[in-house]
Design a protein around this motif. Structure first.
Motif, short mmCIF file in Angstrom:
data_model
loop_
_atom_site.label_atom_id
_atom_site.label_comp_id
_atom_site.label_asym_id
_atom_site.label_seq_id
_atom_site.Cartn_x
_atom_site.Cartn_y
_atom_site.Cartn_z
N TYR A 150 0.91 -1.32 -0.09
CA TYR A 150 0.09 0.08 -0.02
C TYR A 150 0.75 1.06 -0.22
O TYR A 150 1.78 1.17 0.69
N ILE A 161 -5.63 -5.94 2.94
CA ILE A 161 -6.48 -5.05 2.10
C ILE A 161 -7.96 -5.70 2.13
O ILE A 161 -8.97 -4.68 1.90
N GLY A 162 -8.13 -6.67 2.25
CA GLY A 162 -9.61 -7.25 2.19
C GLY A 162 -9.59 -8.67 1.29
O GLY A 162 -9.40 -9.71 1.88
N SER A 178 -10.18 -3.65 -1.73
CA SER A 178 -10.29 -3.22 -0.42
C SER A 178 -11.28 -2.03 -0.21
O SER A 178 -11.06 -0.91 -0.42
N SER A 207 -9.59 -0.63 -5.53
CA SER A 207 -9.86 -2.10 -6.34
C SER A 207 -8.96 -2.24 -7.73
O SER A 207 -8.66 -0.97 -8.29
#
Length: 856
Positions: A666, A682-683, A717, A723
């Motif tokens: 990131y 991030i997800g 994310s 994205s």
């Protein structure tokens, strides 16, 4: 720190021997077992009688017994065995309760040509005397080399790349080897990916190693290619492996000679990018075997880069806000050594002890010219000048060692085994740099007499790891096997970093308390697993497994940075996996196979991702780890089809990976206009792909293999409102031809598409090499000339970043053109001995870094 898990594990260790030593009495038939005699396969009913057949199997050359050779009793006509056994450690065999009559005895063993003899059995004892087996090996001078493997082999659960068969590897490093492994991708910086993900665990000889603890990319520079026997790629590991590896496991097998006597090799290589020397010495006599190797290497590389950053101005238009040009040189080197001792004190018992260590150094200088500071630089003394030149010197060094020991208990019953293993790993590395900054505003790029700013940074990172493990394998029948075990991994990680500054450039360096600290990180993992494999039918088999892992993490700073700067996590994960294998044709003969597999896996971040040390060699582009990272959880699915047609192999795989809490790079610009590079959970990271591998021999002396991997990646994310998605691919081709009189040639070429990242992408790149080898001195030596990327000097590993704050283009010119000449000499007189079953620790539970932070 006390470890509450150790008593539980020790209880398991004490209980396992009792289970392992419990051998049923003669004649007993355990439930679910079709026959008690473990050395005799399930065969058609044999006519009973009072006859007994005995014999002795010897090596045709040495006249020594061939231990554990397979003996099959065939009828006078037909090829279906009616009885069978295995020789003991003295080469003797006995078949009992035979009806009188005429039979055929077929004897076989790995590395020997099978032999069939006609015998007549009487009512009493019949001794056929000694039968000799001729080696199927081809003699090369005084060294015996068995068999001839393809460069790439496809097995039910893995793909094997036989590095010692590829000429273009000679004189190179492990990074050169991994570039040619199917499904594996290695970028010009040395970062390793498997099927598009860097979430890969790299093992050496089935074990973790301190050499890869801090950086896989740096580790691959240290292992000589000439010491690598093969590389195994396991895309869907079973429950017996630690539950890491969304992409899978890469297992590097180093050469180890199991030949009787004294033997070894010496190798030297010199090239335009790197040079190395290595030697191996192996000795085996009877029950004792010793293997050792040592190598040294140096590498050298110039570097050049430029950076352009664009940000929206007050009117929303894109404006150039930062320009940087850099150049410098890097030189490094080190050594790698290993030694192992194995001892068989008695039949079915084996002890091993191994030691492995490495030293690695690299240093470099860099000149960075900065023009146009970011917006609003006021308040940041490091960038108050809009135009400056920075001269920096950086140094990275690491040393590590692994000490491991194991005890393995095998049994007369085939595939039954119990083992206890322990390993201690230590890795210590320093990342240091110093810099002088000159105000060049209005003066161009020349160095001034007055220094505008000075800085020095020292970072010491340590990784200590202790592992204790026990495993037990029990076959209930020829088609049903249970594997179970327990394991404890205790990790102690620390990062001690100090930053000193001279903000005026003409005074003493003063330690910055804000930028200095000590970070301690403790991680304990307790695991247990069970796997049961069995046949659902003659053509359909399955394997069911579950791994239970409990993790406890405790991290703290000596100087608390904020209220929540510490780390305290506890979690337990149930991680199942299942696989189904179907063989449409005859299961005993290679034909076709279909495999469907599912696994749920976890990845814990390694020190590379956690280290909070801020590398500020370039003050406007800094990088650091994130101690608060949580582990990733991944569901992996794979459908694999393999077919063998004569000398050709075709393997097709479709796969899907869905990762929650995915760890990704990131980047953001802070209030001072500095670009920060760190990591976040991030997800979601989802990958869907298909890979195709093929191998063919158009003529006996020509082999061709290739791999194509195409996959779609989706990164999302929600928390960061980011994205990105897209299609990526990579492909490679490997071909070799053997001419007459010991001359052979090998070619490798690969192409990789641009890489999709959460905040941008990295440019496509290619890699190719060609090698020419000539055998010398009656095939005891060889001379190899290799050329890599000879059509262009550099590759531009361009990275484009797109964020809501800025757009940045970074051109990093990697020098990859290289020519090297390698000479290898093999010595010793040896004879083959049967391979023993060994066990090795496999710590593959952590997410590893790509390359050392700040290495340009």
């Amino acid at each position: 720190m006390k470890h509450p898990y150790l008593p539980l594990l020790l209880t398991g260790l004490l209980a396992a021997p009792a289970l392992a030593q419990t051998t049923p009495p003669a004649g007993a038939r355990p439930s679910g077992t079709t026959s008690q005699a473990p050395a005799r396969a399930v065969l058609p009913a044999t006519p009973k009688g009072t006859g007994r057949l005995t014999g002795l199997i010897l090596d045709a050359t040495t006249k020594k017994p061939v231990e554990y050779a397979t003996v099959a009793l065939l009828p006078a006509t037909g090829n279906t065995p009616i009885d069978g056994t295995v020789c003991d450690d003295r080469g003797r065999f006995t078949l009992r309760d035979l009806a009188p009559g005429s039979y055929r005895v077929q004897v076989s063993f790995l590395g020997y040509t099978s032999r069939t003899e006609t015998v007549t059995v009487t009512d009493g004892a019949t001794d056929i005397g000694s039968l000799t087996l001729a080696s199927s090996a081809q003699k090369l001078g005084e060294v015996t080399v068995t068999g001839e493997r393809d460069v790439v082999e496809t097995k039910p659960d893995r793909i094997v790349y036989n590095a010692d068969k590829d000429l273009t590897n000679s004189g190179g490093t492990a990074a050169d080897v991994l570039r040619k492994v199917p499904l594996v991708n290695v970028d010009p910086d040395g970062n390793v990916e498997l099927r598009g993900t860097s979430n890969v665990r790299v093992l050496i000889n089935n074990k973790p190693s301190g050499i890869v603890a801090s950086s896989v990319a740096d580790a691959m520079k240290q292992i000589p290619a000439d010491q690598i026997k093969s590389v195994e790629v396991i895309t869907t590991p079973s429950a017996k492996y630690d539950a890491e590896g969304t992409g899978g496991i890469i297992n590097i097998i180093l050469k180890k000679n199991n030949l009787e006597g004294l033997n070894g090799s010496v190798g030297l290589a010199g090239g335009t990018r790197s040079s190395n020397g290595n030697t191996t010495v192996n000795y085996r006599k009877g029950k004792v075997g010793l293997s050792s190797s040592v190598s040294g290497f140096i590498f050298y590389s110039p570097n050049r880069s430029d950076l352009r950053r664009y940000q929206p101005d007050a009117n929303g238009n894109e404006a150039l806000t930062l320009t940087q040009n850099g150049s410098g040189n890097t030189i490094g080197g080190g050594g790698f050594g290993r030694m192992s001792l194995d001892y068989d004190p008695a039949k079915y018992h084996n002890l091993t002890l191994s030691l492995q260590g490495n030293l690695f150094r690299n240093s470099g200088d860099n000149t960075l010219y900065n023009f146009n500071a970011p917006f609003n630089p006021t308040g940041n003394p490091l960038i108050r000048n809009s135009e400056f030149t920075r001269y920096s010197d950086r140094m990275f060094n690491t040393q590590s060692y692994d000490v491991s020991g194991s005890y393995t208990r095998t049994f007369e019953e085939k595939r039954r085994e119990w083992s206890v293993l322990a390993q201690h790993t230590r890795n210590r590395n320093n990342q240091d740099y110093s810099l002088d900054q000159y105000n060049n505003e209005g003066r161009g790029m020349e160095r001034n007499t007055g220094i505008d700013y000075r800085e020095e940074s020292l970072n010491l990172a340590k990784n200590l790891e202790t592992t204790v493990q026990t495993d037990y394998t029990h076959p209930f029948s020829e088609t049903a096997t249970l594997e179970t075990g327990a394991k404890a991994i205790l990790r102690r990680v620390s990062s001690d970093y100090d930053v000193s500054e001279d903000r005026l450039g003409n005074g003493p360096l003063i330690r910055s308390d804000v930028r200095s600290n000590l970070f301690d990180y403790n991680q304990d993992v307790l695991a247990a697993y069970g796997t049961y494999g069995f046949n659902l039918s003659k053509k359909l088999s399955t394997r069911l497994g579950t791994r239970l892992e409990h993790t406890r993490i405790d991290g703290s700073f000596a100087q608390e940075q904020s209220e929540n700067s510490g780390v305290n996590q506890k979690y337990t994960n149930v991680l199942p996996n299942v696989s189904l294998s179907f063989q449409p044709g005859n299961p005993k003969k290679p034909g076709q196979s279909i495999r469907l597999a599912y696994s749920r896996r976890i990845q814990r971040p390694q020190i590379f991702y956690l280290n909070p040390f801020v590398n500020a060699t370039d003050t406007l582009n800094i990088s650091y780890g994130e101690p608060q990272l949580r582990p990733e959880l991944t569901d992996s699915y794979e459908l694999n089809f393999t077919t063998f047609i004569k000398s050709s192999v075709l393997n097709i795989s479709t796969y899907a990976r869905r990762t929650g809490n995915a760890i990704e790079t990131y980047r953001f610009i802070d209030e001072n206009g500095v670009n920060n590079q760190t990591f976040r959970n991030i997800g979601r990271n989802a990958t869907y792909g298909i890979s195709l591998f093929g191998s063919v021999k158009p003529v006996p002396k020509w082999d061709v293999s290739g791999n194509v991997n195409v996959y779609y990646v989706s990164l999302k994310s929600p928390s960061l409102d980011l994205s990105n998605d897209g299609v990526m691919y990579n492909l490679n081709l490997n071909s070799g031809y053997k001419f007459e009189k010991g001359l052979s040639v090998q070619f490798f070429g690969g192409l990789n598409s641009p890489r999709i990242q959460l905040q941008g992408k990295q440019a496509a790149w290619t890699f190719y090499s060609i090698g020419l080898r000539k055998n010398l001195l009656k095939d005891k030596a060889d001379l190899t000339l290799n050329a890599d990327n000879f059509l262009s000097a550099t590759r531009n590993l361009r990275t484009t970043l797109d964020t809501d704050q800025f757009r940045q283009i970074n051109n990093n010119y990697i020098y990859l053109r290289g020519v090297r000449l390698a000479f290898n000499y093999r010595f010793g007189k040896a004879s083959t001995q049967p391979q023993k079953r060994r066990r090795g620790i496999q710590n593959d539970d952590t997410k590893q870094g790509e390359s050392s932070q700040g290495q340009q």
